[in-house]
Design an enzyme around this catalytic site. Structure first.
Site, PDB file in Angstrom:
ATOM      1  N   GLU A 191      57.394 -29.263 115.502  1.00  0.00           N
ATOM      2  CA  GLU A 191      56.574 -28.821 114.362  1.00  0.00           C
ATOM      3  C   GLU A 191      55.609 -29.936 113.994  1.00  0.00           C
ATOM      4  O   GLU A 191      56.015 -31.069 113.766  1.00  0.00           O
ATOM      5  CB  GLU A 191      57.470 -28.466 113.163  1.00  0.00           C
ATOM      6  CG  GLU A 191      56.711 -28.120 111.891  1.00  0.00           C
ATOM      7  CD  GLU A 191      55.692 -26.980 112.046  1.00  0.00           C
ATOM      8  OE1 GLU A 191      56.088 -25.866 112.414  1.00  0.00           O
ATOM      9  OE2 GLU A 191      54.481 -27.242 111.825  1.00  0.00           O
TER      10      GLU A 191
ATOM     11  N   GLY B 119      59.040 -24.903 107.838  1.00  0.00           N
ATOM     12  CA  GLY B 119      58.918 -23.627 107.123  1.00  0.00           C
ATOM     13  C   GLY B 119      57.695 -22.807 107.491  1.00  0.00           C
ATOM     14  O   GLY B 119      57.582 -21.646 107.106  1.00  0.00           O
TER      15      GLY B 119
ATOM     16  N   CYS C 209      54.732 -19.275 106.086  1.00  0.00           N
ATOM     17  CA  CYS C 209      55.434 -18.562 105.016  1.00  0.00           C
ATOM     18  C   CYS C 209      55.823 -19.488 103.868  1.00  0.00           C
ATOM     19  O   CYS C 209      55.528 -19.221 102.706  1.00  0.00           O
ATOM     20  CB  CYS C 209      56.669 -17.879 105.599  1.00  0.00           C
ATOM     21  SG  CYS C 209      57.663 -17.051 104.379  1.00  0.00           S
TER      22      CYS C 209
ATOM     23  N   LYS D 143      54.465 -16.138  95.909  1.00  0.00           N
ATOM     24  CA  LYS D 143      55.449 -15.535  95.002  1.00  0.00           C
ATOM     25  C   LYS D 143      55.616 -16.371  93.737  1.00  0.00           C
ATOM     26  O   LYS D 143      55.845 -15.834  92.649  1.00  0.00           O
ATOM     27  CB  LYS D 143      56.809 -15.372  95.692  1.00  0.00           C
ATOM     28  CG  LYS D 143      57.081 -13.966  96.145  1.00  0.00           C
ATOM     29  CD  LYS D 143      56.394 -13.560  97.425  1.00  0.00           C
ATOM     30  CE  LYS D 143      55.031 -12.986  97.350  1.00  0.00           C
ATOM     31  NZ  LYS D 143      54.406 -12.781  98.648  1.00  0.00           N
TER      32      LYS D 143
ATOM     33  N   ARG E 239      45.350 -11.049 110.178  1.00  0.00           N
ATOM     34  CA  ARG E 239      45.682 -12.310 110.843  1.00  0.00           C
ATOM     35  C   ARG E 239      45.748 -12.085 112.350  1.00  0.00           C
ATOM     36  O   ARG E 239      45.907 -10.953 112.806  1.00  0.00           O
ATOM     37  CB  ARG E 239      47.021 -12.846 110.322  1.00  0.00           C
ATOM     38  CG  ARG E 239      46.977 -13.216 108.842  1.00  0.00           C
ATOM     39  CD  ARG E 239      48.327 -13.731 108.354  1.00  0.00           C
ATOM     40  NE  ARG E 239      48.714 -14.974 108.968  1.00  0.00           N
ATOM     41  CZ  ARG E 239      48.323 -16.180 108.547  1.00  0.00           C
ATOM     42  NH1 ARG E 239      47.528 -16.286 107.509  1.00  0.00           N
ATOM     43  NH2 ARG E 239      48.738 -17.269 109.178  1.00  0.00           N
TER      44      ARG E 239
ATOM     45  N   HIS F 101      75.091   2.262  85.952  1.00  0.00           N
ATOM     46  CA  HIS F 101      74.143   2.642  84.910  1.00  0.00           C
ATOM     47  C   HIS F 101      74.140   1.549  83.848  1.00  0.00           C
ATOM     48  O   HIS F 101      75.213   1.101  83.444  1.00  0.00           O
ATOM     49  CB  HIS F 101      74.562   3.968  84.278  1.00  0.00           C
ATOM     50  CG  HIS F 101      73.674   4.385  83.151  1.00  0.00           C
ATOM     51  ND1 HIS F 101      72.392   4.856  83.365  1.00  0.00           N
ATOM     52  CD2 HIS F 101      73.864   4.374  81.797  1.00  0.00           C
ATOM     53  CE1 HIS F 101      71.845   5.131  82.187  1.00  0.00           C
ATOM     54  NE2 HIS F 101      72.713   4.856  81.230  1.00  0.00           N
TER      55      HIS F 101
END
Ligand code: NAI
Length: 462
Positions: free
Chosen positions: A33, A39, A42, A51, A269, A441
């Protein structure tokens, strides 16, 4: 003897998840990497930072929209943009460090740098060549730009630049009403930016169930996003004040343009495979730039595999993860498998949109006799209590067998609710199976059960 059983190139959700699984299965694993942190897209510049910004701006929106309704009085908070970006960066840091920890725990070697494949069985990082029995390419994808404009990541940005803008712009044009355009468009609209989304097709979120797409557009419009549909963007020019985007309406070829401080290009992409040396190796590629693989993720070159955005299929982190798990199992001599018929898709706006399996349009096109059971969140007490009564759950079943073929949800926590249906589909369940399952519920999940009931004798609360 090889240095490693398997070397992964790329530590995104495909590569890092696969590496962990391979290590758990007893293989000696390394991951190449080149980014400073693990990571991939993302975690560093995609799903996770967006997010964080969606969460912060959703809360801001709530203070403006709903706090007084609940008796929560006082001045609404103002935005300290630098701090908000700092919070986002903290979230990224926590997650990328988490993967580093998992690598250590599983004794995975991180080969820092950008890898190339000089020959099958070899990965070169810097000046060093490492030998491996198998190589898995998990290099992901990059934003595909548009002719007629130049991305500078300041005025004309991709999703990467949109996560680090110097200021909150007053105006923004988003090119493309897909997932990125609508998520990031929502973030800025909630921050007060006037957002105009220009989309080539006549509907937003192409490929999505048409009824959901229509409802989604109506809700986003109420939230302040403006849409220009059926408009092919021709290009954009920049000046000191910002940019001017020009498009042609497809129905009559008329040209129009709009100025904005920032332009977000979100038109899809493309696989990122440049610089790996695949051409010299003779790795077969598909016309759209993906690496060609067989059912076992193997390329035409023995010992070289590929997963995730670099191969065919939806460009989704969880699809890459599942392929990563499967290829690790295969490399360990087990049986890896991905069920491509049950891969959920989620858009993390408010309300969320989630979908799995077939759409009504696909079923009609295929001539399948189906039944649609629908339930509106307006009939769900919990949703109403939190001002999220808009939207619905729709379950599509085989008319003859009642087997679930697809589900489409727009509403609160849709991205979580969808998984109940994914599990049901994995087990080949019928809508009645879902309807007969006791649901607590008051939960949003009751709307799923009601939609399942709607496939049979009818829902209770509608
Ligand atoms: P997309 O493929 O979702 O949407 C691109 C949109 O741009 C389409 O609606 C297309 O019709 C439109 N378009 C293309 N050329 C155009 C032109 N010249 N003028 C106007 N409109 C044009 O791509 P997006 O949003 O860039 O996302 C890229 C990938 O990242 C997708 O595969 C997506 O699934 C993934 N992603 C997933 C997320 C999630 O799962 N929540 C979040 C963000 C991205």
């Amino acid at each position: 003897m090889a240095d490693f059983d398997v070397i992964y190139i790329g530590a995104g959700p495909g590569g890092y998840v696969s590496a962990i699984r391979a290590a758990q299965l007893g293989l000696k694993v390394a991951v190449v990497e080149g980014r400073e942190t693990l990571g991939g897209t993302c975690l560093n510049v995609g799903c996770i930072p967006s997010k964080a910004l969606l969460h912060a701006t959703h809360l801001l929106h709530e203070t403006h929209e709903n706090f007084e309704k609940m008796g929560l009085m006082g001045t609404a908070p103002t935005v300290d943009w630098a701090r908000m970006l700092g919070y986002k960066d903290d979230v990224i840091g926590q997650n990328t460090k988490g993967i580093e920890f998992l690598f250590k725990k599983n004794k995975i070697t991180w080969l820092k740098g950008w890898g190339t494949i000089p020959a099958a069985g070899q990965v070169k990082v810097g000046d060093e060549v490492h030998n491996a029995k198998n190589i898995v390419i998990a290099t992901g994808s990059e934003a595909s730009s548009l002719s007629g404009l130049t991305v500078d990541e300041k005025t004309i940005v991709t999703s990467t630049g949109a996560l680090t803008l110097g200021n909150i712009p007053k105006t923004m044009v988003v090119i493309g009403a897909g997932v990125i355009g609508l998520e990031m468009g929502s973030v800025y609209a909630r921050l007060g930016t006037q957002v105009t989304v220009v989309e080539y097709l006549d509907a937003i979120t192409p490929g999505m169930d048409a009824e959901v797409a229509k409802t989604f557009q109506r809700i986003l419009s109420k939230q302040g996003l403006k849409f220009v549909l059926g408009a092919a963007v021709q290009g954009a020019t920049t000046d000191k004040k910002g940019a001017t985007v020009t498009w042609k309406l497809r129905k009559n070829d008329t040209e129009a343009s709009l100025e904005a401080e920032v332009v977000l290009v979100a038109t899809g992409r493309k696989p990122y495979t440049a610089g790996l040396g695949l051409e010299a190796l003779g790795v077969e590629m598909l016309p759209r730039g993906q690496i060609k693989t067989n059912d076992h993720f193997q390329t035409n070159i023995k010992g070289i595999f590929a997963i995730g955005d670099a191969i065919v299929g939806p460009m989704l982190a969880h699809k890459a993860e599942d392929e990563g798990m499967a290829v690790a199992e295969i490399l360990a001599g087990k049986h890896g498998h991905v069920n491509y018929g049950v891969i959920p898709g989620v858009i993390y706006t408010t309300p969320e949109v989630a979908t799995v399996g077939k759409t009504e349009e696909q079923l009609k096109d295929a001539g399948v006799a189906y039944k649609a059971g629908k339930f509106p969140f307006m009939g769900n007490a919990r949703a109403k209590a939190v001002f999220q009564g808009e939207g619905f759950v729709k379950i599509l079943t085989d008319a003859a067998t009642d087997r679930i073929l697809g589900a489409h949800i727009i509403g609160p926590m849709a991205g979580d609710l969808i998984h109940e249906i994914c599990v049901a589909m994995e087990f080949g369940a019928s809508a009645q199976d879902l309807a007969l399952t006791c649901h607590a519920h008051p939960t949003f999940s009751e709307a799923v059960r009601e939609a399942a009931l709607a496939c049979g004798d009818g829902p209770i609360h509608a």
